[in-house]
Design a protein around this motif. Structure first.
Motif, PDB file in Angstrom:
ATOM      1  N   CYS A  59       0.862  -1.180   0.000  1.00 55.62           N
ATOM      2  CA  CYS A  59       0.000   0.000   0.000  1.00 55.62           C
ATOM      3  C   CYS A  59       0.895   1.225   0.000  1.00 55.62           C
ATOM      4  CB  CYS A  59      -0.902   0.004   1.239  1.00 55.62           C
ATOM      5  SG  CYS A  59      -1.790   1.571   1.474  1.00 55.62           S
ATOM      6  N   VAL A  60       0.830   2.000  -1.073  1.00 55.59           N
ATOM      7  CA  VAL A  60       1.592   3.243  -1.194  1.00 55.59           C
ATOM      8  C   VAL A  60       0.642   4.414  -0.950  1.00 55.59           C
ATOM      9  CG1 VAL A  60       2.934   4.729  -2.732  1.00 55.59           C
ATOM     10  CG2 VAL A  60       3.216   2.238  -2.835  1.00 55.59           C
ATOM     11  N   THR A  61       0.906   5.211   0.091  1.00 49.75           N
ATOM     12  CA  THR A  61       0.089   6.405   0.306  1.00 49.75           C
ATOM     13  C   THR A  61       0.831   7.600  -0.254  1.00 49.75           C
ATOM     14  OG1 THR A  61       0.954   6.987   2.510  1.00 49.75           O
ATOM     15  CG2 THR A  61      -0.814   5.340   2.407  1.00 49.75           C
ATOM     16  N   SER A  89       7.517   5.786  -6.836  1.00 49.48           N
ATOM     17  CA  SER A  89       7.768   4.546  -6.096  1.00 49.48           C
ATOM     18  C   SER A  89       6.819   3.437  -6.532  1.00 49.48           C
ATOM     19  CB  SER A  89       7.630   4.793  -4.592  1.00 49.48           C
ATOM     20  OG  SER A  89       8.580   5.744  -4.147  1.00 49.48           O
ATOM     21  N   THR A  90       5.572   3.792  -6.841  1.00 43.62           N
ATOM     22  CA  THR A  90       4.605   2.813  -7.317  1.00 43.62           C
ATOM     23  C   THR A  90       5.106   2.128  -8.589  1.00 43.62           C
ATOM     24  OG1 THR A  90       2.697   3.896  -6.319  1.00 43.62           O
ATOM     25  CG2 THR A  90       2.273   2.560  -8.276  1.00 43.62           C
ATOM     26  N   GLU A  91       5.678   2.893  -9.504  1.00 45.93           N
ATOM     27  CA  GLU A  91       6.211   2.317 -10.735  1.00 45.93           C
ATOM     28  C   GLU A  91       7.292   1.288 -10.437  1.00 45.93           C
ATOM     29  OE1 GLU A  91       7.369   5.217 -13.649  1.00 45.93           O
ATOM     30  OE2 GLU A  91       5.813   6.638 -12.982  1.00 45.93           O
ATOM     31  N   TYR A  92       8.189   1.625  -9.508  1.00 46.12           N
ATOM     32  CA  TYR A  92       9.304   0.726  -9.204  1.00 46.12           C
ATOM     33  C   TYR A  92       8.854  -0.495  -8.412  1.00 46.12           C
ATOM     34  CZ  TYR A  92      12.355   4.308 -11.088  1.00 46.12           C
ATOM     35  OH  TYR A  92      12.967   5.194 -11.923  1.00 46.12           O
ATOM     36  N   PHE A  93       7.838  -0.343  -7.574  1.00 45.59           N
ATOM     37  CA  PHE A  93       7.288  -1.514  -6.882  1.00 45.59           C
ATOM     38  C   PHE A  93       6.658  -2.481  -7.892  1.00 45.59           C
ATOM     39  CE2 PHE A  93       7.099   0.891  -2.732  1.00 45.59           C
ATOM     40  CZ  PHE A  93       7.872  -0.015  -2.013  1.00 45.59           C
ATOM     41  N   LEU A  94       5.954  -1.947  -8.877  1.00 45.90           N
ATOM     42  CA  LEU A  94       5.362  -2.799  -9.914  1.00 45.90           C
ATOM     43  C   LEU A  94       6.451  -3.538 -10.687  1.00 45.90           C
ATOM     44  CD1 LEU A  94       2.578  -0.369 -11.167  1.00 45.90           C
ATOM     45  CD2 LEU A  94       2.183  -2.603 -10.109  1.00 45.90           C
ATOM     46  N   LYS A  95       7.542  -2.841 -11.001  1.00 44.77           N
ATOM     47  CA  LYS A  95       8.655  -3.477 -11.714  1.00 44.77           C
ATOM     48  C   LYS A  95       9.297  -4.568 -10.872  1.00 44.77           C
ATOM     49  CE  LYS A  95       9.819   0.523 -14.594  1.00 44.77           C
ATOM     50  NZ  LYS A  95      10.824   1.597 -14.865  1.00 44.77           N
ATOM     51  N   VAL A 100       0.168  -3.233  -6.235  1.00 46.73           N
ATOM     52  CA  VAL A 100       0.176  -1.964  -5.520  1.00 46.73           C
ATOM     53  C   VAL A 100      -1.235  -1.421  -5.323  1.00 46.73           C
ATOM     54  CG1 VAL A 100       1.041   0.410  -5.465  1.00 46.73           C
ATOM     55  CG2 VAL A 100       2.434  -1.399  -6.498  1.00 46.73           C
ATOM     56  N   ILE A 101      -1.541  -1.087  -4.063  1.00 41.72           N
ATOM     57  CA  ILE A 101      -2.728  -0.302  -3.740  1.00 41.72           C
ATOM     58  C   ILE A 101      -2.249   1.130  -3.578  1.00 41.72           C
ATOM     59  CG2 ILE A 101      -4.609   0.089  -2.108  1.00 41.72           C
ATOM     60  CD1 ILE A 101      -4.300  -2.899  -1.318  1.00 41.72           C
ATOM     61  N   PHE A 102      -2.649   2.000  -4.494  1.00 42.49           N
ATOM     62  CA  PHE A 102      -2.164   3.380  -4.531  1.00 42.49           C
ATOM     63  C   PHE A 102      -3.234   4.290  -3.930  1.00 42.49           C
ATOM     64  CE2 PHE A 102      -1.278   7.318  -7.160  1.00 42.49           C
ATOM     65  CZ  PHE A 102      -0.079   7.638  -6.535  1.00 42.49           C
ATOM     66  N   LEU A 103      -3.021   4.690  -2.673  1.00 38.76           N
ATOM     67  CA  LEU A 103      -3.953   5.571  -1.959  1.00 38.76           C
ATOM     68  C   LEU A 103      -3.449   6.994  -2.135  1.00 38.76           C
ATOM     69  CD1 LEU A 103      -6.373   6.003  -0.060  1.00 38.76           C
ATOM     70  CD2 LEU A 103      -4.853   5.490   1.859  1.00 38.76           C
ATOM     71  N   TYR A 104      -4.121   7.780  -2.980  1.00 43.53           N
ATOM     72  CA  TYR A 104      -3.545   9.045  -3.423  1.00 43.53           C
ATOM     73  C   TYR A 104      -4.513  10.217  -3.263  1.00 43.53           C
ATOM     74  CZ  TYR A 104      -6.486   8.716  -7.573  1.00 43.53           C
ATOM     75  OH  TYR A 104      -7.569   8.658  -8.411  1.00 43.53           O
ATOM     76  N   ARG A 105      -3.948  11.384  -3.117  1.00 38.98           N
ATOM     77  CA  ARG A 105      -4.723  12.617  -3.069  1.00 38.98           C
ATOM     78  C   ARG A 105      -5.207  12.959  -4.474  1.00 38.98           C
ATOM     79  NH1 ARG A 105      -4.441  17.802  -0.614  1.00 38.98           N
ATOM     80  NH2 ARG A 105      -5.757  19.206  -1.830  1.00 38.98           N
ATOM     81  N   ARG A 106      -6.475  13.258  -4.580  1.00 40.92           N
ATOM     82  CA  ARG A 106      -7.029  13.670  -5.873  1.00 40.92           C
ATOM     83  C   ARG A 106      -6.238  14.861  -6.428  1.00 40.92           C
ATOM     84  NH1 ARG A 106     -11.455  12.394  -2.660  1.00 40.92           N
ATOM     85  NH2 ARG A 106     -12.839  10.790  -3.530  1.00 40.92           N
ATOM     86  N   GLY A 157      -4.599  -6.073 -13.407  1.00 41.63           N
ATOM     87  CA  GLY A 157      -5.009  -6.321 -12.038  1.00 41.63           C
ATOM     88  C   GLY A 157      -3.911  -6.136 -11.013  1.00 41.63           C
ATOM     89  N   LEU A 158      -2.854  -5.392 -11.370  1.00 42.90           N
ATOM     90  CA  LEU A 158      -1.716  -5.213 -10.460  1.00 42.90           C
ATOM     91  C   LEU A 158      -1.729  -3.877  -9.746  1.00 42.90           C
ATOM     92  CD1 LEU A 158       1.073  -6.644 -12.807  1.00 42.90           C
ATOM     93  CD2 LEU A 158      -0.077  -7.816 -10.907  1.00 42.90           C
ATOM     94  N   LEU A 159      -2.591  -2.958 -10.177  1.00 42.06           N
ATOM     95  CA  LEU A 159      -2.640  -1.618  -9.594  1.00 42.06           C
ATOM     96  C   LEU A 159      -4.077  -1.235  -9.287  1.00 42.06           C
ATOM     97  CD1 LEU A 159      -1.319   1.131  -8.870  1.00 42.06           C
ATOM     98  CD2 LEU A 159      -1.553   1.774 -11.292  1.00 42.06           C
ATOM     99  N   LEU A 160      -4.327  -0.928  -8.017  1.00 44.69           N
ATOM    100  CA  LEU A 160      -5.646  -0.455  -7.585  1.00 44.69           C
ATOM    101  C   LEU A 160      -5.474   0.955  -7.046  1.00 44.69           C
ATOM    102  CD1 LEU A 160      -8.655  -0.874  -6.928  1.00 44.69           C
ATOM    103  CD2 LEU A 160      -7.944  -1.820  -4.720  1.00 44.69           C
TER     104      LEU A 160
END
Length: 325
Positions: A59-61, A89-95, A100-106, A157-160
């Motif tokens: 989980c990446v916040t 960081s999300t890109e590198y975690f996927l690699k 990755v669950i990407f919890l992000y600010r709109r 299905g690898l990124l939410l």
């Protein structure tokens, strides 16, 4: 003061503060829908099929939270964060093989969009005489690459991606994520790069409508946001691998504050970064060592998140192996 009050521990007080925060927070607009997405995502990605990182979920916040000053919000206090570190960081975690669950600010930076041109969106396209719309030639490769990589991660299905704006949304969704990930045990990781607000206006004491400036100077009482990091670490997902961040403007106190956060919240890693040099250098602080991570200055397009994530993946692997031995 009665005996019950005397016997109350700091941990009991913290739990009461957190319960009060959640009880008084406005409900999520689609809490059941978010839970359904999380459960389906984790079930799909929790099975190890071989290969480094498979079966692991992080989980990446990312980005900063807002604190509304009115229920029908016009004004708010903002914790600024571009979200660049979380997105990269999300890109590198996927690699590295993580889901990755990407919890992000709109409105903050998004994965795979860092290479896009800074021009306004409409300037990236051109219209032919036949009114056919296509990407401007100078931006074509960057746009195609960003769209392709993003669609590949989401459709695979690898990124939410889950958005938030307020501190209320952020902590409620973070709790849902943690409770959904707890069955992953050591294969779960939390990479807490979001800038979460330290103070807020309780919902029950917040005015309904826009605060009127004609009323004169504004006198408002802010309450401290409960330190949910302790409960996240100890109760919501106690077997997960935790990484938090410590940002300071004074380098003389940075590592001291990182050490304090490591011990206070029982983090596995604290990434210490100074505001002015955060894109060039960070220090990975653990209970046994401090490792400086530097951006590769010989490459123009290099960023510090590449070596940082490689190191953190190694730390997580060691944690999983130690836990299973």
């Amino acid at each position: 003061m009665d005996a019950a009050t005397n016997s109350e521990t700091p941990q009991d007080t913290l739990y009461e503060e957190i319960k009060s925060f959640f009880d008084s927070a406005p409900p999520l607009k689609d809490g059941p829908g978010i839970s359904k997405k999380l459960n389906e995502f984790i079930e799909r990605n929790s099975q190890s099929t071989g290969g480094e990182g498979t079966g692991r979920v992080v989980c990446v916040t990312s980005g900063g939270t807002t604190v509304p000053l009115e229920k029908r919000c016009v004004r708010y206090i903002d914790n600024f964060s571009s979200g660049h570190r979380g997105a990269a960081s999300t890109e590198y975690f996927l690699k590295a093989g993580y889901s990755v669950i990407f919890l992000y600010r709109r409105g903050s930076c998004q994965p795979f969009c860092r290479s896009l041109p800074e021009d306004p969106l409409l300037e990236c396209f051109e219209v032919s005489k036949e009114l056919n719309i296509q990407v401007h030639q100078s931006h074509s490769e960057a746009v195609k690459r960003a769209i392709g990589e993003h669609c590949g991660a989401v459709e695979g299905g690898l990124l939410l991606k889950l958005p938030f704006t307020t501190i209320f949304e952020y902590l409620q969704i973070l709790q849902l994520i943690a409770m959904s990930m707890r069955n992953l045990q050591t294969r779960a990781m939390f990479y807490l790069a979001a800038a979460a607000s330290d103070f807020y206006v309780p919902w029950k004491s917040m005015v309904e409508h826009k605060i009127q400036s004609a009323s004169g100077p504004l006198d408002m009482q802010l309450v401290q946001v409960p330190k949910t990091l302790s409960v996240l670490r100890n109760d919501w997902a106690p077997m997960a691998f935790f990484i938090s961040f410590k940002l300071e403007t004074d380098s003389n106190i940075l590592l001291q504050k990182a050490d304090m956060a490591l011990k206070k919240y029982k983090m596995h890693v604290v990434v210490a970064n100074e505001l002015s040099t955060r894109k060039e250098k960070v220090v990975v602080v653990t209970s046994s060592e401090k490792i400086s991570v530097l951006r590769d200055s010989t490459e123009a397009d290099a960023d510090i998140e590449n070596p940082l994530i490689k190191l953190l993946v190694e730390k997580h692997s060691s944690y999983v192996e130690d836990s299973n031995s």
